[in-house]
Scaffold this active site. Structure first.
Site, PDB file in Angstrom:
ATOM      1  N   ASP A 180       0.718  -1.410  -0.069  1.00 13.99           N
ATOM      2  CA  ASP A 180      -0.060   0.024   0.010  1.00 13.99           C
ATOM      3  C   ASP A 180       0.923   1.530  -0.240  1.00 13.99           C
ATOM      4  O   ASP A 180       1.965   1.019  -0.100  1.00 13.99           O
ATOM      5  CB  ASP A 180      -0.773  -0.207   1.385  1.00 13.99           C
ATOM      6  CG  ASP A 180      -2.320   0.824   1.284  1.00 13.99           C
ATOM      7  OD1 ASP A 180      -2.445   1.121  -0.214  1.00 13.99           O
ATOM      8  OD2 ASP A 180      -3.033   0.930   2.061  1.00 13.99           O
ATOM      9  N   HIS A 222      -9.959   3.413  -1.968  1.00 11.01           N
ATOM     10  CA  HIS A 222      -9.282   3.328  -0.751  1.00 11.01           C
ATOM     11  C   HIS A 222     -10.497   4.091   0.391  1.00 11.01           C
ATOM     12  O   HIS A 222     -11.543   4.382  -0.003  1.00 11.01           O
ATOM     13  CB  HIS A 222      -8.460   4.186  -0.491  1.00 11.01           C
ATOM     14  CG  HIS A 222      -6.952   3.780  -1.353  1.00 11.01           C
ATOM     15  ND1 HIS A 222      -5.534   3.664  -0.676  1.00 11.01           N
ATOM     16  CD2 HIS A 222      -6.821   3.205  -2.620  1.00 11.01           C
ATOM     17  CE1 HIS A 222      -4.865   3.222  -1.583  1.00 11.01           C
ATOM     18  NE2 HIS A 222      -5.530   2.941  -2.818  1.00 11.01           N
ATOM     19  N   SER A 266     -13.555   1.175   4.860  1.00  6.99           N
ATOM     20  CA  SER A 266     -14.025   0.912   6.134  1.00  6.99           C
ATOM     21  C   SER A 266     -15.384   1.850   6.468  1.00  6.99           C
ATOM     22  O   SER A 266     -15.261   3.118   6.523  1.00  6.99           O
ATOM     23  CB  SER A 266     -13.474   0.919   7.266  1.00  6.99           C
ATOM     24  OG  SER A 266     -12.163   0.010   6.975  1.00  6.99           O
ATOM     25  N   VAL A 275      -9.581  -2.306   2.319  1.00  9.33           N
ATOM     26  CA  VAL A 275     -10.031  -2.204   3.703  1.00  9.33           C
ATOM     27  C   VAL A 275      -9.156  -2.337   4.934  1.00  9.33           C
ATOM     28  O   VAL A 275      -8.328  -3.527   4.778  1.00  9.33           O
ATOM     29  CB  VAL A 275     -11.125  -3.543   3.933  1.00  9.33           C
ATOM     30  CG1 VAL A 275     -11.868  -3.487   5.550  1.00  9.33           C
ATOM     31  CG2 VAL A 275     -12.425  -3.396   3.072  1.00  9.33           C
TER      32      VAL A 275
HETATM   33 ZN   LIG Z   1      -5.200   4.608   0.769  1.00  9.83          ZN
END
Ligand SMILES: [Zn+2]
Length: 284
Positions: free
Chosen positions: A85, A209, A212, A232
């Site tokens: 990431d 992105h 959540s 997530v």
């Molecule tokens: Zn991100």
């Protein structure tokens, strides 16, 4: 089977009109649970390391994470991808590829457009020579804070997204359409029309992105309209934390240090229940 390339998994998701879910993992229990639950649900999934978790708190070395994911993926029949990431500079991305990451993100979104293009193009050229896939970001995905300017981020402009993809030769693009990192204070509303425009202006799979807390109906809509990878983190980490708190409460009267050996399985079972429900969003 061996790890599948993220590019191939994203292509499969695109063909199925769905999105693969990419889970931020902090330790072995999380990587294990994602891969085992993906196998059980017969649904491809990605395990993902946020470099700052490794760098700041020594949760996992970059190489150790990659080796663990490879080892566990070899034992299942469902396609599993491995992805790094948010990384912010050329050197750390190339280093991670050399340490075993076949897919990386270079995030130049905080830089002026011209600089973001230059950096991303340079990373994509080198990564492709090394056989790795590259995700980049355009528009800023805000952080969910009380500061409204920061929270809003800057939405991705469709025309600029088209130009950005042509110039940089990336494999996937993270966009900003009302999503934010962290815990949402108000119910988020994704700008689906903007997503459709970005999808029409670009040829690469799009990435969401800050997954959540976005309501499922909005997610399903976004997956149909071009989101093929969905990250997530906060929610998944929260499940782990809750499991630890519950375990401690349950066992606080017991004075046996070897109860520690029960913790991984207790946590994994809780994570697997969460993951099983979450993976239903992915319709391969
Ligand atoms: Zn991100």
């Amino acid at each position: 089977m061996a790890l599948e390339s993220v590019k191939n998994i994203l292509r499969m998701a695109d063909e199925a009109g769905t999105s693969v879910i990419s889970f931020i993992c902090i330790d072995y229990n999380m990587v294990y649970s994602v891969i085992k639950t993906a196998e059980k649900a017969n649904t491809p999934a990605l395990v993902m390391l946020l470099p700052e978790h490794s760098g700041k708190n020594n949760t996992f070395s970059i190489k150790g994470f990659a080796e663990t994911a490879k080892d566990l993926a070899a034992g299942v029949r469902v396609p599993i991808g491995l992805h790094l990431d948010h990384s912010y500079d050329y050197e750390s991305v190339i280093r991670a590829i050399r340490l075993g990451f076949p897919s990386v993100m270079i995030d130049g979104s905080a830089r002026p457009l011209k600089e973001n293009i230059e950096l991303t193009k340079k990373v994509a050229e080198a990564a492709h020579i090394l056989g790795a896939d590259v995700e980049a970001e355009l528009g800023t995905i805000g952080l969910e804070t009380s500061d409204s300017a920061e929270k809003k981020g800057i939405y991705t402009d469709p025309e600029t997204a088209g130009l950005f993809c042509r110039e940089t030769n990336i494999d996937s693009l993270a966009i900003s359409i009302g999503n934010a990192h962290g815990v949402y204070r108000e119910k988020p509303v994704l700008d689906i029309q903007r997503l459709e425009e970005i999808n029409a202006a670009t040829k690469v799979p799009l990435v969401l992105h800050g997954g959540s807390g976005i309501p499922d109906d909005q997610l399903r809509e976004a997956f149909k309209k071009g989101i093929n990878k969905f990250n997530v983190g906060t929610e998944f980490i929260g499940e782990y934390y809750k499991a630890l708190v519950d375990y401690t409460r349950l066992k606080e009267k017991e004075d046996n240090p070897f109860k520690l050996l029960e913790v991984p399985r207790f946590v994994q079972e809780r994570l697997e229940t969460y993951l099983e429900a979450k993976l239903k969003l992915s319709r391969f």
